[in-house]
Enzyme design. Structure first.
Site, mmCIF file in Angstrom:
data_model
loop_
_atom_site.group_PDB
_atom_site.id
_atom_site.type_symbol
_atom_site.label_atom_id
_atom_site.label_comp_id
_atom_site.label_asym_id
_atom_site.label_seq_id
_atom_site.Cartn_x
_atom_site.Cartn_y
_atom_site.Cartn_z
ATOM 1 N N CYS A 1 -21.992 37.221 7.462
ATOM 2 C CA CYS A 1 -21.475 35.944 7.965
ATOM 3 C C CYS A 1 -22.633 34.983 8.226
ATOM 4 O O CYS A 1 -23.517 35.287 9.053
ATOM 5 C CB CYS A 1 -20.660 36.187 9.241
ATOM 6 S SG CYS A 1 -20.107 34.679 10.060
ATOM 7 N N CYS B 1 -22.877 33.901 11.894
ATOM 8 C CA CYS B 1 -23.385 34.994 12.731
ATOM 9 C C CYS B 1 -24.901 35.115 12.597
ATOM 10 O O CYS B 1 -25.603 35.386 13.583
ATOM 11 C CB CYS B 1 -22.714 36.307 12.341
ATOM 12 S SG CYS B 1 -20.915 36.317 12.532
#
Length: 307
Positions: A69, A72
């Site tokens: 991600c 993230c």
């Protein structure tokens, strides 16, 4: 003069030795410092399916992330800096890799990444503020989490519903790994893997259905089968049914015999009433006491004489 030269030579040789000792001391102190830094425990904790119940006590800030991600990846340095302040504030800072912990992903219903939860003594609240270190610190230090509505107990991670969701997520991940193993390692085509899973699901459902039927029959047996004199009553009813059937058969045979006797009587009466067709005298003992029959026979004879 010689003494001065000797003393000067000794001081010249002692200077490099002292410099060497100082350098060794510097390297030793640097090594001790680095070892102390490396030995310092990591303030960012890892939560897994095995130790997730630890977050039910105390105060926690938990980040759910995935390595692939991009958002993230951008948050990771900030989250690590925030974790360094956790010990001073008395808050546990943790992270969860949803790719490695699918059960926790289902337990907390993670639908977007990254997702951050605040937990205080088993009460969970979803963090929806800005993602900077100062915002995280103020959220905890100023207790802004009190203004956030907590997650309902029905959807709490320790509820029965979320336990079921966690089991389903684990099962789906297990099926995915099995599918990848069969297609990549064993060389089975994709449609073959689907067929195997379909047949497995079918037979598993049949086995589970039979098991549930047996359990229900054992726990809630039928009243007629549970009665102690059920089989005695059943045998008595069978005997009564056989006796009734025999009686009906006897009655049917008696009715057939009566019908045959009535038919024989009717045929005898008909022969007696008909008389001799050719005008022959009737045998003795067969006279008709009925006057009507006599008149009919006389009438028939007169018609024959006229013809």
């Amino acid at each position: 003069m010689a003494c001065l030269l000797a003393s000067g030579s000794t001081t010249m040789f002692s200077l490099p030795r002292r410099a060497g000792h100082r350098s060794w001391m510097r390297f030793l102190l640097l090594g001790i410092y680095l070892s102390s830094v490396s030995a310092k425990p990591d303030s960012l904790r890892e939560v897994t399916d095995g130790n997730w119940e630890d977050i039910l006590t105390g105060e926690w800030m938990i980040e759910f992330y995935a390595p692939w991600c991009p958002a993230c990846q951008q948050l990771q340095p900030v989250w690590k800096e925030f974790a360094d302040w956790g010990e001073d504030m008395g808050v546990n800072i943790a992270k969860v890799d949803v790719t490695e912990q699918p059960g926790l992903s289902g337990r907390f219903i993670i639908t977007s990444l990254p997702t951050i939860y605040h937990c205080k003594d088993g009460v969970f609240r979803k963090y929806q503020g800005a993602r900077s270190k100062d915002d995280f610190l103020s959220f905890v230090d100023e207790q802004k989490w009190k203004a956030v509505e907590p997650v309902s107990s029905w959807f709490g991670p320790s509820s029965f519903l979320m336990n079921s969701m966690s089991a389903l997520f684990k099962l789906s991940m297990f099926i995915r790994r099995c599918h990848n193993y069969m297609t990549e390692q064993l060389g089975i085509p994709v449609w073959g893997s689907y067929v195997i899973f379909g047949l497995t699901t079918l037979f598993s459902g049949l086995a589970l259905g039979l098991l549930l039927v047996f359990i229900a029959d054992f726990v809630f047996p039928s009243r007629r089968f549970s009665s102690p004199d059920y089989y005695q009553k059943k045998q008595t009813m069978e005997q009564a049914r056989l006796i009734q059937q025999q009686d009906e058969d006897h009655e049917a045979d008696g009715e057939e015999d009566d019908d045959e006797e009535e038919e024989d009587d009717d045929s005898d009466v008909w022969r007696r009433r008909r008389g001799s067709p050719e005008g022959r005298p009737e045998p003795k003992g067969q006279a008709f006491p009925d006057e009507a029959l006599r008149k009919r026979v006389v009438g028939n004879r007169e018609e024959e004489e006229d013809t």
